[in-house]
Write a protein that holds these residues in place. Sequence first.
Motif, PDB file in Angstrom:
ATOM      1  N   LYS A 136       0.835  -1.208   0.000  1.00  0.00           N
ATOM      2  CA  LYS A 136       0.000   0.000   0.000  1.00  0.00           C
ATOM      3  C   LYS A 136       0.871   1.260   0.000  1.00  0.00           C
ATOM      4  CE  LYS A 136      -2.134   1.959   3.671  1.00  0.00           C
ATOM      5  NZ  LYS A 136      -3.018   2.057   4.825  1.00  0.00           N
TER       6      LYS A 136
ATOM      7  N   LYS B 271       4.080   1.468  -0.923  1.00  0.00           N
ATOM      8  CA  LYS B 271       4.837   1.528  -2.174  1.00  0.00           C
ATOM      9  C   LYS B 271       3.969   2.082  -3.297  1.00  0.00           C
ATOM     10  CE  LYS B 271       6.877  -2.247  -3.235  1.00  0.00           C
ATOM     11  NZ  LYS B 271       7.272  -3.657  -3.325  1.00  0.00           N
ATOM     12  N   LYS B 272       2.707   1.657  -3.325  1.00  0.00           N
ATOM     13  CA  LYS B 272       1.775   2.149  -4.341  1.00  0.00           C
ATOM     14  C   LYS B 272       1.520   3.644  -4.147  1.00  0.00           C
ATOM     15  CE  LYS B 272      -2.791   1.123  -6.324  1.00  0.00           C
ATOM     16  NZ  LYS B 272      -2.979   2.442  -6.824  1.00  0.00           N
ATOM     17  N   LEU B 273       1.402   4.067  -2.897  1.00  0.00           N
ATOM     18  CA  LEU B 273       1.198   5.477  -2.599  1.00  0.00           C
ATOM     19  C   LEU B 273       2.358   6.307  -3.149  1.00  0.00           C
ATOM     20  CD1 LEU B 273      -0.552   6.993   0.226  1.00  0.00           C
ATOM     21  CD2 LEU B 273       1.837   7.657   0.188  1.00  0.00           C
TER      22      LEU B 273
ATOM     23  N   THR C 282       4.528   5.413  -5.687  1.00  0.00           N
ATOM     24  CA  THR C 282       4.575   5.383  -7.146  1.00  0.00           C
ATOM     25  C   THR C 282       3.424   6.179  -7.772  1.00  0.00           C
ATOM     26  OG1 THR C 282       3.464   3.227  -7.115  1.00  0.00           O
ATOM     27  CG2 THR C 282       5.865   3.224  -7.324  1.00  0.00           C
ATOM     28  N   ASP C 283       2.255   6.176  -7.109  1.00  0.00           N
ATOM     29  CA  ASP C 283       1.127   6.956  -7.629  1.00  0.00           C
ATOM     30  C   ASP C 283       1.408   8.458  -7.589  1.00  0.00           C
ATOM     31  OD1 ASP C 283      -0.238   4.640  -8.096  1.00  0.00           O
ATOM     32  OD2 ASP C 283      -1.642   4.852  -6.425  1.00  0.00           O
ATOM     33  N   ASN C 284       2.273   8.875  -6.679  1.00  0.00           N
ATOM     34  CA  ASN C 284       2.615  10.292  -6.559  1.00  0.00           C
ATOM     35  C   ASN C 284       3.900  10.643  -7.304  1.00  0.00           C
ATOM     36  OD1 ASN C 284       0.595  11.681  -4.749  1.00  0.00           O
ATOM     37  ND2 ASN C 284       1.059   9.856  -3.560  1.00  0.00           N
ATOM     38  N   GLY C 285       4.359   9.764  -8.175  1.00  0.00           N
ATOM     39  CA  GLY C 285       5.497  10.071  -9.042  1.00  0.00           C
ATOM     40  C   GLY C 285       6.860   9.734  -8.482  1.00  0.00           C
TER      41      GLY C 285
ATOM     42  N   GLU D 204      10.068   7.277  -7.564  1.00  0.00           N
ATOM     43  CA  GLU D 204      10.752   6.132  -8.163  1.00  0.00           C
ATOM     44  C   GLU D 204      11.403   5.346  -7.027  1.00  0.00           C
ATOM     45  OE1 GLU D 204      14.827   5.308 -10.692  1.00  0.00           O
ATOM     46  OE2 GLU D 204      13.937   7.320 -10.743  1.00  0.00           O
TER      47      GLU D 204
ATOM     48  N   VAL E 144       5.793  14.890  -1.925  1.00  0.00           N
ATOM     49  CA  VAL E 144       5.358  13.500  -1.740  1.00  0.00           C
ATOM     50  C   VAL E 144       5.537  13.065  -0.280  1.00  0.00           C
ATOM     51  CG1 VAL E 144       5.814  11.110  -2.424  1.00  0.00           C
ATOM     52  CG2 VAL E 144       5.835  12.921  -4.125  1.00  0.00           C
TER      53      VAL E 144
ATOM     54  N   THR F  66       2.506  13.577   1.935  1.00  0.00           N
ATOM     55  CA  THR F  66       1.476  12.598   1.622  1.00  0.00           C
ATOM     56  C   THR F  66       1.808  11.247   2.252  1.00  0.00           C
ATOM     57  OG1 THR F  66       1.188  13.700  -0.505  1.00  0.00           O
ATOM     58  CG2 THR F  66       0.190  11.541  -0.276  1.00  0.00           C
TER      59      THR F  66
END
Length: 114
Positions: free
Chosen positions: A25, A27-29, A31-34, A36, A71, A74
């Motif tokens: 969850k 990691k997805k947060l 990557t979803d916010n740009g 790497e 990021v 967030t």
Amino acid sequence: MNQYETVFILTPVLSDDQMKETVAKFKKLLTDNGAEILNEEAWGLKKMAYPIEKKSTGFYFLVEFKAEPTVINTLETGFRRDEKVIRFMTVKLDKYAVQYAEKRRNKLSKKEEA
């Protein structure tokens, strides 16, 4: 983009699936916010120096990533809202820490190959 390293501790009462789901969850947060993701390490269940919320152990995870400074807010808000996270710390890496992290990653990858 800056390079960051975040370590977070999950509560020890989680099952393996819940633990992996929580890490995925976050990691997805990222990557979803740009962001790497450069490296991730599961340090496993470790004894803490002092009890937190009456727990003396926790699952430790490290994630290295490159992201914009916005990021981080967030990500840390997500950590604060998730009751599975006991503690977290995010650090911006300077040029020397970046070099050290790359050496450490290379050393770990060589060990895994052997």
